[in-house]
Design a protein around this motif. Structure first.
Motif, PDB file in Angstrom:
ATOM      1  N   LYS A  59      43.542  32.495  42.117  1.00 20.12           N
ATOM      2  CA  LYS A  59      42.335  33.080  41.532  1.00 20.12           C
ATOM      3  C   LYS A  59      41.633  32.044  40.676  1.00 20.12           C
ATOM      4  O   LYS A  59      42.248  31.128  40.155  1.00 20.12           O
ATOM      5  CB  LYS A  59      42.697  34.284  40.664  1.00 20.12           C
ATOM      6  CG  LYS A  59      43.218  35.465  41.441  1.00 20.12           C
ATOM      7  CD  LYS A  59      43.442  36.620  40.504  1.00 20.12           C
ATOM      8  CE  LYS A  59      43.903  37.849  41.277  1.00 20.12           C
ATOM      9  NZ  LYS A  59      44.019  39.015  40.395  1.00 20.12           N
ATOM     10  N   ARG A  60      40.340  32.249  40.531  1.00 19.75           N
ATOM     11  CA  ARG A  60      39.545  31.434  39.599  1.00 19.75           C
ATOM     12  C   ARG A  60      39.695  32.017  38.192  1.00 19.75           C
ATOM     13  O   ARG A  60      40.215  33.118  38.019  1.00 19.75           O
ATOM     14  CB  ARG A  60      38.079  31.452  40.019  1.00 19.75           C
ATOM     15  CG  ARG A  60      37.825  30.746  41.335  1.00 19.75           C
ATOM     16  CD  ARG A  60      36.319  30.655  41.584  1.00 19.75           C
ATOM     17  NE  ARG A  60      36.061  29.901  42.781  1.00 19.75           N
ATOM     18  CZ  ARG A  60      35.785  30.443  43.966  1.00 19.75           C
ATOM     19  NH1 ARG A  60      35.713  31.751  44.092  1.00 19.75           N
ATOM     20  NH2 ARG A  60      35.565  29.673  45.014  1.00 19.75           N
ATOM     21  N   LEU A  61      39.185  31.303  37.221  1.00 18.67           N
ATOM     22  CA  LEU A  61      39.265  31.775  35.831  1.00 18.67           C
ATOM     23  C   LEU A  61      38.549  33.106  35.628  1.00 18.67           C
ATOM     24  O   LEU A  61      38.937  33.902  34.782  1.00 18.67           O
ATOM     25  CB  LEU A  61      38.691  30.724  34.885  1.00 18.67           C
ATOM     26  CG  LEU A  61      39.535  29.469  34.721  1.00 18.67           C
ATOM     27  CD1 LEU A  61      38.823  28.468  33.817  1.00 18.67           C
ATOM     28  CD2 LEU A  61      40.904  29.794  34.165  1.00 18.67           C
ATOM     29  N   ASN A  62      37.501  33.369  36.434  1.00 18.92           N
ATOM     30  CA  ASN A  62      36.765  34.632  36.293  1.00 18.92           C
ATOM     31  C   ASN A  62      37.412  35.768  37.089  1.00 18.92           C
ATOM     32  O   ASN A  62      36.811  36.807  37.306  1.00 18.92           O
ATOM     33  CB  ASN A  62      35.297  34.461  36.686  1.00 18.92           C
ATOM     34  CG  ASN A  62      35.110  34.145  38.156  1.00 18.92           C
ATOM     35  OD1 ASN A  62      36.071  34.094  38.927  1.00 18.92           O
ATOM     36  ND2 ASN A  62      33.871  33.922  38.551  1.00 18.92           N
ATOM     37  N   ASN A  63      38.627  35.546  37.559  1.00 19.12           N
ATOM     38  CA  ASN A  63      39.444  36.551  38.253  1.00 19.12           C
ATOM     39  C   ASN A  63      39.024  36.827  39.693  1.00 19.12           C
ATOM     40  O   ASN A  63      39.498  37.782  40.303  1.00 19.12           O
ATOM     41  CB  ASN A  63      39.499  37.859  37.450  1.00 19.12           C
ATOM     42  CG  ASN A  63      40.857  38.501  37.528  1.00 19.12           C
ATOM     43  OD1 ASN A  63      41.868  37.822  37.710  1.00 19.12           O
ATOM     44  ND2 ASN A  63      40.897  39.809  37.401  1.00 19.12           N
TER      45      ASN A  63
END
Length: 136
Positions: A59-63
């Motif tokens: 996942k990316r940091l923004n979920n």
């Protein structure tokens, strides 16, 4: 009780970790060529009782899902066809590669040993599995 097997899926290599039969300790098992992953898993479950696959979910940091997820989806479909009897649980794998690298530094591995990408993949799978065990 069966073992839990964790998979840190990669385009070229895949790290694999496994628990003991009591599902207490996560240990690195192997790093295999992704092309050989399904056959490795089939061989392993012939020898050992595995009750669950835990697969990293990038996942990316923004979920939101990272671009690696597009590689994992076809693998998950193939896995459910080839080994339908073992369920799959996804676990957030953000930062596992960085954590694996830091673990290598903390354990005193020399720079040459830390460049071993297969070892990083195996340690990442172990971190994914340990994270799952903590969450249970």
């Amino acid at each position: 009780m069966g073992r839990i097997l964790a998979i840190d899926y990669g385009k070229k290599r895949t790290g694999i970790a496994v628990t003991d039969e009591l599902q207490i300790i996560a240990s690195g098992l192997a790093t295999v060529s992704t092309d050989e992953l399904i056959s490795f898993l089939k061989d392993y479950i012939q020898k050992e009782n595995v009750e669950l696959f835990v697969i990293g979910e990038p996942k990316r940091l923004n979920n939101t899902a990272s671009e690696s997820e597009s590689l994992i989806i076809p693998f998950l479909q193939q896995l459910s066809k080839e080994i339908p009897t073992i369920p799959v649980q996804r676990v957030d794998e953000r930062f596992t590669s960085k954590m694996a690298f830091q673990t290598m530094i903390d354990s005193g591995l020399k720079k040459k040993q830390r460049q071993n990408k297969a070892l990083i993949d195996e340690i990442s799978a172990t971190i994914i599995l340990q994270s799952y065990l903590y969450s249970k």
